[in-house]
Design a protein around this motif. Structure first.
Motif, PDB file in Angstrom:
ATOM      1  N   LEU A 133      50.053  33.540  47.268  1.00  0.00           N
ATOM      2  CA  LEU A 133      50.015  34.549  46.125  1.00  0.00           C
ATOM      3  C   LEU A 133      51.341  34.315  45.314  1.00  0.00           C
ATOM      4  CD1 LEU A 133      49.223  37.971  47.869  1.00  0.00           C
ATOM      5  CD2 LEU A 133      47.714  36.396  46.438  1.00  0.00           C
ATOM      6  N   HIS A 145      50.907  31.480  42.962  1.00  0.00           N
ATOM      7  CA  HIS A 145      49.850  31.843  41.777  1.00  0.00           C
ATOM      8  C   HIS A 145      50.262  32.937  40.940  1.00  0.00           C
ATOM      9  CE1 HIS A 145      46.948  28.768  42.902  1.00  0.00           C
ATOM     10  NE2 HIS A 145      47.246  28.831  44.204  1.00  0.00           N
ATOM     11  N   PHE A 154      51.885  35.991  41.439  1.00  0.00           N
ATOM     12  CA  PHE A 154      51.809  37.304  41.994  1.00  0.00           C
ATOM     13  C   PHE A 154      53.205  37.814  42.159  1.00  0.00           C
ATOM     14  CE2 PHE A 154      47.443  36.307  42.723  1.00  0.00           C
ATOM     15  CZ  PHE A 154      46.935  37.431  42.738  1.00  0.00           C
ATOM     16  N   GLU A 172      53.771  43.183  44.474  1.00  0.00           N
ATOM     17  CA  GLU A 172      52.477  43.045  44.873  1.00  0.00           C
ATOM     18  C   GLU A 172      52.552  42.359  46.084  1.00  0.00           C
ATOM     19  OE1 GLU A 172      49.682  41.967  41.725  1.00  0.00           O
ATOM     20  OE2 GLU A 172      50.750  43.242  40.105  1.00  0.00           O
ATOM     21  N   ILE A 173      53.333  41.319  46.324  1.00  0.00           N
ATOM     22  CA  ILE A 173      53.036  40.568  47.525  1.00  0.00           C
ATOM     23  C   ILE A 173      53.449  41.588  48.527  1.00  0.00           C
ATOM     24  CG2 ILE A 173      54.055  38.468  48.742  1.00  0.00           C
ATOM     25  CD1 ILE A 173      54.244  37.032  46.017  1.00  0.00           C
ATOM     26  N   ALA A 232      43.367  41.881  46.065  1.00  0.00           N
ATOM     27  CA  ALA A 232      44.533  41.430  45.298  1.00  0.00           C
ATOM     28  C   ALA A 232      43.983  41.259  43.938  1.00  0.00           C
ATOM     29  CB  ALA A 232      45.113  40.367  45.810  1.00  0.00           C
ATOM     30  N   LEU A 233      42.993  40.404  43.688  1.00  0.00           N
ATOM     31  CA  LEU A 233      42.643  40.013  42.244  1.00  0.00           C
ATOM     32  C   LEU A 233      42.074  41.175  41.612  1.00  0.00           C
ATOM     33  CD1 LEU A 233      40.878  36.575  43.059  1.00  0.00           C
ATOM     34  CD2 LEU A 233      43.023  37.001  41.832  1.00  0.00           C
ATOM     35  N   ARG A 274      44.386  40.453  38.163  1.00  0.00           N
ATOM     36  CA  ARG A 274      44.650  39.092  37.979  1.00  0.00           C
ATOM     37  C   ARG A 274      43.613  38.120  37.535  1.00  0.00           C
ATOM     38  NH1 ARG A 274      50.354  39.500  37.289  1.00  0.00           N
ATOM     39  NH2 ARG A 274      50.882  41.239  38.642  1.00  0.00           N
TER      40      ARG A 274
END
Length: 224
Positions: free
Chosen positions: A33, A36, A38, A42-43, A65-66, A74
């Protein structure tokens, strides 16, 4: 008397049961994450959810997550996250230690006439490769993983057993360390045995397992 005396079929989760790999998986999710884009908040939210819901497949976790479950939506293709995670995971798996007593427990179970399987939230092809490379695959009649759910894979085992001449009434024991394992066992009418040592949810799941009348072991040295 062995804990396995009533069972013709024994099913093992992988992470935290066959391999001491729960911490690895949590770290790799965070790394992917972060790489890319994040943000840290959020992580952290993702990691808290993932560590308490071990056993959910990477497909469902990354999609959550997306979709913005832990923050903003995302625009990263899920295939990108899956490929990155798969590369990191396969390399990491090869260096993770086996859990205590693993090889001896598998040998004893097979010598006792039991048929062994793996059901894991890990990617199925990746898991077959890793367990093969580690010399463990030969202990198992089949190795099942994601994207199918654990309950669906336990159903695959029952179908495999029927095709191999087993009876519909065979009792199945699922050795796991996550709430997803307990839930899959319930949905599939299998018995659940909680292996506590490496579980990320040990206090809560141990309490629920004991309340439900399920067995509890520290590690596979107690399986005999």
């Amino acid at each position: 008397m062995s804990r396995l005396d009533c069972y013709a079929v024994v099913v093992f989760d992988c992470d935290g049961v066959l391999l001491d790999s729960n911490d690895l998986k949590t770290a790799l999710f965070r790394e992917v994450l972060a790489s890319h884009g994040f943000p840290p908040a959020e992580i952290e939210a993702f990691s808290a959810f993932q560590s308490t819901n071990f056993g959910l497949s990477r497909y469902r976790l990354f999609q959550a997550a997306l979709d913005g479950r832990f923050g903003a939506i995302r625009p990263v293709p899920i295939e990108t996250l899956l490929a990155d995670f798969g590369r990191r995971c396969k390399n990491g798996y090869l260096t993770q230690p086996e859990t205590p007593g693993l090889e001896a427990a598998l040998v004893r179970a097979r010598q006792g006439g039991r048929t062994l399987y793996v059901v894991s939230g890990s990617d199925e092809a990746e898991l077959c490769d890793v367990l093969g490379a580690r010399g463990l695959a030969g202990h198992f009649s089949a190795i099942y993983g994601s994207p199918a759910t654990k309950a669906d894979n336990l159903a695959r085992i029952r179908a495999h057993r029927r095709a191999s001449g087993g009876s519909d009434g065979e009792r199945i024991l699922f050795v796991g360390d996550a709430f997803a394992d307990l839930q899959a066992a319930r949905e599939s009418e299998a018995d659940f045995l909680f292996m506590a040592r490496f579980s990320t949810v040990r206090p809560a799941l141990e309490a629920e397992a004991r309340a439900a009348g399920c067995g509890v072991i520290e590690d596979l040295r107690e399986l005999a």
